[in-house]
Design a protein around this motif. Sequence first.
Motif, short mmCIF file in Angstrom:
data_model
loop_
_atom_site.label_atom_id
_atom_site.label_comp_id
_atom_site.label_asym_id
_atom_site.label_seq_id
_atom_site.Cartn_x
_atom_site.Cartn_y
_atom_site.Cartn_z
N ASN A 145 0.84 -1.19 0.00
CA ASN A 145 0.00 0.00 0.00
C ASN A 145 0.87 1.24 0.00
O ASN A 145 1.73 1.40 0.87
CB ASN A 145 -0.91 0.01 1.23
CG ASN A 145 -1.79 -1.23 1.29
OD1 ASN A 145 -2.50 -1.54 0.34
ND2 ASN A 145 -1.73 -1.96 2.40
N ASP B 215 1.84 0.88 4.27
CA ASP B 215 1.95 -0.37 5.01
C ASP B 215 1.81 -1.53 4.03
O ASP B 215 1.70 -1.33 2.81
CB ASP B 215 0.92 -0.48 6.14
CG ASP B 215 -0.52 -0.32 5.66
OD1 ASP B 215 -0.73 -0.40 4.44
OD2 ASP B 215 -1.42 -0.13 6.49
N SER C 34 -0.46 -5.06 3.51
CA SER C 34 -1.57 -5.90 3.96
C SER C 34 -1.21 -7.36 3.71
O SER C 34 -0.77 -7.71 2.62
CB SER C 34 -2.85 -5.56 3.20
OG SER C 34 -3.19 -4.21 3.35
N HIS D 235 -5.38 9.12 9.56
CA HIS D 235 -5.68 7.78 9.03
C HIS D 235 -4.41 7.14 8.45
O HIS D 235 -4.06 6.01 8.79
CB HIS D 235 -6.78 7.89 7.97
CG HIS D 235 -7.04 6.61 7.23
ND1 HIS D 235 -7.84 5.61 7.75
CD2 HIS D 235 -6.61 6.17 6.01
CE1 HIS D 235 -7.90 4.61 6.88
NE2 HIS D 235 -7.16 4.93 5.82
N ARG E 71 -1.42 6.84 11.16
CA ARG E 71 -1.59 5.70 12.06
C ARG E 71 -1.18 4.40 11.37
O ARG E 71 -0.49 3.56 11.96
CB ARG E 71 -3.04 5.62 12.51
CG ARG E 71 -3.33 4.47 13.47
CD ARG E 71 -4.75 4.52 14.00
NE ARG E 71 -5.74 4.37 12.92
CZ ARG E 71 -6.51 5.34 12.49
NH1 ARG E 71 -6.41 6.57 13.02
NH2 ARG E 71 -7.37 5.13 11.52
N ARG E 72 -1.58 4.24 10.13
CA ARG E 72 -1.22 3.02 9.40
C ARG E 72 0.29 2.94 9.18
O ARG E 72 0.89 1.86 9.32
CB ARG E 72 -1.95 3.00 8.05
CG ARG E 72 -3.43 2.75 8.16
CD ARG E 72 -4.13 2.78 6.82
NE ARG E 72 -3.55 1.85 5.87
CZ ARG E 72 -4.06 1.61 4.66
NH1 ARG E 72 -5.14 2.25 4.27
NH2 ARG E 72 -3.48 0.74 3.85
N SER E 73 0.91 4.08 8.86
CA SER E 73 2.35 4.08 8.62
C SER E 73 3.13 3.76 9.88
O SER E 73 4.09 2.97 9.85
CB SER E 73 2.77 5.45 8.07
OG SER E 73 4.15 5.49 7.82
N THR F 219 2.08 2.11 12.55
CA THR F 219 1.83 0.71 12.89
C THR F 219 2.70 -0.22 12.05
O THR F 219 3.29 -1.18 12.55
CB THR F 219 0.35 0.36 12.67
OG1 THR F 219 -0.47 1.20 13.48
CG2 THR F 219 0.07 -1.09 13.03
N HIS F 220 2.83 0.10 10.76
CA HIS F 220 3.65 -0.72 9.86
C HIS F 220 5.12 -0.67 10.27
O HIS F 220 5.80 -1.71 10.30
CB HIS F 220 3.48 -0.21 8.43
CG HIS F 220 4.39 -0.87 7.44
ND1 HIS F 220 4.35 -2.22 7.16
CD2 HIS F 220 5.39 -0.35 6.66
CE1 HIS F 220 5.26 -2.51 6.26
NE2 HIS F 220 5.91 -1.40 5.95
#
Length: 407
Positions: free
Chosen positions: A93, A101, A103, A380, A383-385, A387-388
């Motif tokens: 992604n 990140d 998936s 949004h 947070r994803r970055s 977490t990755h």
Amino acid sequence: MTTDRTVSEPIAAAGGVTIATDIAIVGGGLAGSLAAAVLARAGHRVVLVDKRAVYPDEFRVEKIGGHQLEAFRRLGFIRGLESAACPYDRVLNIREGKVVDVSVGQAYGLSYADLVAMARSQLPDPSSLIVDEVTAISCSDDVQHLELASGRRVTARLIVLATGMSGVLGYKLGIRRRVLAAGHSVSFGFTIARRDGAPFDFKALTCYGERIADGVDYLSLFPIRAGMRANLFMFRDPADPIMRDLRRETEATVLRLLPGLQTYLGDFRVVDRIRNWVMDLSVVEGHLQPGVVLIGDAFQTNCPAAGTGVARLLVDVERLCIEYAPRWLMTPGMSREKISEFYADRDKIAADQQSLKMARFRQALTSRDDIGWDVRRRLHFLRRSITHRVDQMRPGWLAHVRSALRA
């Protein structure tokens, strides 16, 4: 008889014949074909009526993953899906040329025509498929009637309308479609390949829109048998000139909208016809009638970008064909009271509401330019970055956290 197996094949010799069955399903796309197979394998007398012996290759559902796979497994279609599709288990992604990140999870890519063919192949008796067109429909508390173009008739205790967004038959019964959002989203589908013939450096990739003004939600790239499939989802006026640019100069326009893709795609070209779809969000009214029930898009449409269409469809098929229809057939009649049980099902209502909620969320996340949504959009992806990156430093920690939350 016509030699084109994708269109109607009225059989003159069959005129006047009446076919009696328990359940008649009108519409042989994914919803109708899955429902017919589930009911027929359970021992019910079922006919599936569609004007095409072989379903055409429409631009519809082209990937299956996540919780959808569990539903396919429960309904007994997982082996058929695996044999017809291309598997992948990692999606890179990106946004603005940078990795957001990755998936991880099993998914499958395939054409809609292959998906429908797989569902139809699960019918225990191929003669359950009637290649014909319904010209008239009448329903009551007891027996339902269909008139076919060939002159044949079908009588059934229950009729299932799985006719998608075609509302002609429903209209004849007084069922109307109410548009919630006209031209809600625009989707494009095409297949790409590198000009040098080399494979791409990823199994699958999702590239999110970079600028609000472009109205691009994301471009999804994933494997199918024909090559690397591209699905582009946008929230933009369908009459905007850029729609013409996407059809005529696809490669250049995609890179203009998503410049961060260039590094990942290299020198690529489109290898098949560009297809696009303008989707209205809509629901039906006047549908609670004796002897007939609507499933899938015939009941409510979905936003393709939200990815909830197949999930909704599978809930409809599972609840109707496993829970309600078999029980309704055990007692006389097919009253409104019986039919209302399906529409009042908690799982169905939840899936329908979630679909509309996600449609509006994807549009707002992509297009809203007020400060509240700008902050929400930034958070949004941030947070994803984060977490990755943490998961890269401590592999497996995210899976442990999710497992603990589910416990």
